[in-house]
Design a protein around this motif. Structure first.
Motif, PDB file in Angstrom:
ATOM      1  N   PHE A  67      -1.135  -5.808   6.915  1.00  0.00           N
ATOM      2  CA  PHE A  67      -0.700  -4.526   6.360  1.00  0.00           C
ATOM      3  C   PHE A  67      -1.035  -4.457   4.865  1.00  0.00           C
ATOM      4  N   LEU A  68      -0.713  -5.511   4.135  1.00  0.00           N
ATOM      5  CA  LEU A  68      -0.990  -5.547   2.689  1.00  0.00           C
ATOM      6  C   LEU A  68      -2.486  -5.483   2.400  1.00  0.00           C
ATOM      7  N   TYR A  69      -3.298  -6.110   3.257  1.00  0.00           N
ATOM      8  CA  TYR A  69      -4.749  -6.003   3.083  1.00  0.00           C
ATOM      9  C   TYR A  69      -5.185  -4.542   3.175  1.00  0.00           C
ATOM     10  N   PHE A  70      -4.699  -3.834   4.187  1.00  0.00           N
ATOM     11  CA  PHE A  70      -5.121  -2.443   4.359  1.00  0.00           C
ATOM     12  C   PHE A  70      -4.688  -1.567   3.186  1.00  0.00           C
ATOM     13  N   LEU A  71      -3.591  -1.906   2.542  1.00  0.00           N
ATOM     14  CA  LEU A  71      -3.163  -1.138   1.367  1.00  0.00           C
ATOM     15  C   LEU A  71      -4.125  -1.291   0.192  1.00  0.00           C
ATOM     16  N   THR A  72      -4.955  -2.329   0.206  1.00  0.00           N
ATOM     17  CA  THR A  72      -5.926  -2.515  -0.883  1.00  0.00           C
ATOM     18  C   THR A  72      -7.133  -1.597  -0.732  1.00  0.00           C
ATOM     19  N   ILE A  73      -7.279  -0.961   0.406  1.00  0.00           N
ATOM     20  CA  ILE A  73      -8.420  -0.081   0.668  1.00  0.00           C
ATOM     21  C   ILE A  73      -8.112   1.316   0.134  1.00  0.00           C
ATOM     22  N   LYS A  74      -9.014   1.828  -0.685  1.00  0.00           N
ATOM     23  CA  LYS A  74      -8.832   3.155  -1.266  1.00  0.00           C
ATOM     24  C   LYS A  74      -8.669   4.191  -0.160  1.00  0.00           C
ATOM     25  N   GLY A  75      -7.621   5.010  -0.287  1.00  0.00           N
ATOM     26  CA  GLY A  75      -7.372   6.069   0.681  1.00  0.00           C
ATOM     27  C   GLY A  75      -6.406   5.690   1.797  1.00  0.00           C
ATOM     28  N   ILE A  76      -6.021   4.416   1.870  1.00  0.00           N
ATOM     29  CA  ILE A  76      -5.072   3.993   2.901  1.00  0.00           C
ATOM     30  C   ILE A  76      -3.705   3.787   2.261  1.00  0.00           C
ATOM     31  N   GLY A  77      -2.747   4.533   2.764  1.00  0.00           N
ATOM     32  CA  GLY A  77      -1.367   4.387   2.321  1.00  0.00           C
ATOM     33  C   GLY A  77      -0.559   3.651   3.370  1.00  0.00           C
ATOM     34  N   CYS A  78       0.729   3.598   3.129  1.00  0.00           N
ATOM     35  CA  CYS A  78       1.611   2.831   4.013  1.00  0.00           C
ATOM     36  C   CYS A  78       1.624   3.348   5.448  1.00  0.00           C
ATOM     37  N   LYS A  79       1.633   4.671   5.632  1.00  0.00           N
ATOM     38  CA  LYS A  79       1.713   5.207   6.994  1.00  0.00           C
ATOM     39  C   LYS A  79       0.467   4.880   7.805  1.00  0.00           C
ATOM     40  N   VAL A  80      -0.706   5.012   7.192  1.00  0.00           N
ATOM     41  CA  VAL A  80      -1.949   4.697   7.903  1.00  0.00           C
ATOM     42  C   VAL A  80      -2.046   3.192   8.148  1.00  0.00           C
ATOM     43  N   ALA A  81      -1.692   2.394   7.143  1.00  0.00           N
ATOM     44  CA  ALA A  81      -1.722   0.934   7.312  1.00  0.00           C
ATOM     45  C   ALA A  81      -0.781   0.499   8.429  1.00  0.00           C
ATOM     46  N   LEU A  82       0.406   1.116   8.491  1.00  0.00           N
ATOM     47  CA  LEU A  82       1.354   0.788   9.554  1.00  0.00           C
ATOM     48  C   LEU A  82       0.783   1.172  10.922  1.00  0.00           C
ATOM     49  N   ASN A  83       0.104   2.310  10.970  1.00  0.00           N
ATOM     50  CA  ASN A  83      -0.531   2.752  12.210  1.00  0.00           C
ATOM     51  C   ASN A  83      -1.611   1.756  12.650  1.00  0.00           C
TER      52      ASN A  83
END
Length: 171
Positions: A67-83
């Motif tokens: 989840f934390l890795y996906f948050l490092t990607i520009k344009g990905i917030g918590c809801k998308v990372a959780l998805n």
């Protein structure tokens, strides 16, 4: 930062639950299934804003790290990372390792550009236990072989047990 909360699951609804710990009920956003009235340990990430603090919860540390890795990607917030992390962990890791852009474009709210950024920014061993990878490399195993089996390792075990398990899997 609160790393995890141990307590009893007292309420479950769509992507949210309440866990009671020490007489306090914590509302946690999660896509993991936890049985009602069960005692659980939920690993947490807290997003603080000016108006609220939101807690996201995960069944294990490796899912939280993903989840934390996906948050490092520009344009990905918590809801998308959780998805994203609501999907099968091993499938996600394989898609990252094999740079499978199509896998990520099938996830709602992820287009081709974002999927490309996800696989482009992935560094191969970001999510794995770097100590384990380094030990196996020092034993002259190739990283490509290590990454094929590493998702089968139980990270709740001690490092020496993880090494033994990895060596057995590497044959």
């Amino acid at each position: 930062m609160i790393e995890y909360i141990k307590g009893k699951i007292t309420y479950i609804s769509n992507n949210k639950l309440i866990i009671e710990s020490s007489g306090i009920g914590f509302c946690i956003n999660t896509t993991n299934f936890f049985p009602l009235n069960s005692e659980q340990t939920i690993y947490t990430y807290i997003k603080k804003t000016e108006t609220e603090d939101t807690i996201y919860g995960f069944k294990d540390i490796k899912t939280k790290e993903l989840f934390l890795y996906f948050l490092t990607i520009k344009g990905i917030g918590c809801k998308v990372a959780l998805n994203i992390v609501s999907r099968d962990y091993n499938e996600i890791i394989n898609a990252l390792n094999y740079k499978d852009i199509e896998y990520f474009t099938k996830i709602p709210k992820i287009g081709i550009n974002m999927a490309t950024n996800i696989v482009k920014n992935y560094k191969g061993n970001y999510i794995y236990n770097n100590d384990l990878v380094n030990v196996l490399v020092s034993l002259e195993y190739k990283k490509s072989e290590i990454y094929k089996i590493i998702d089968k390792i139980d990270y709740n075990k001690k490092i020496d047990e993880q090494i033994k398990d990895a060596i057995l899997l590497l044959g």
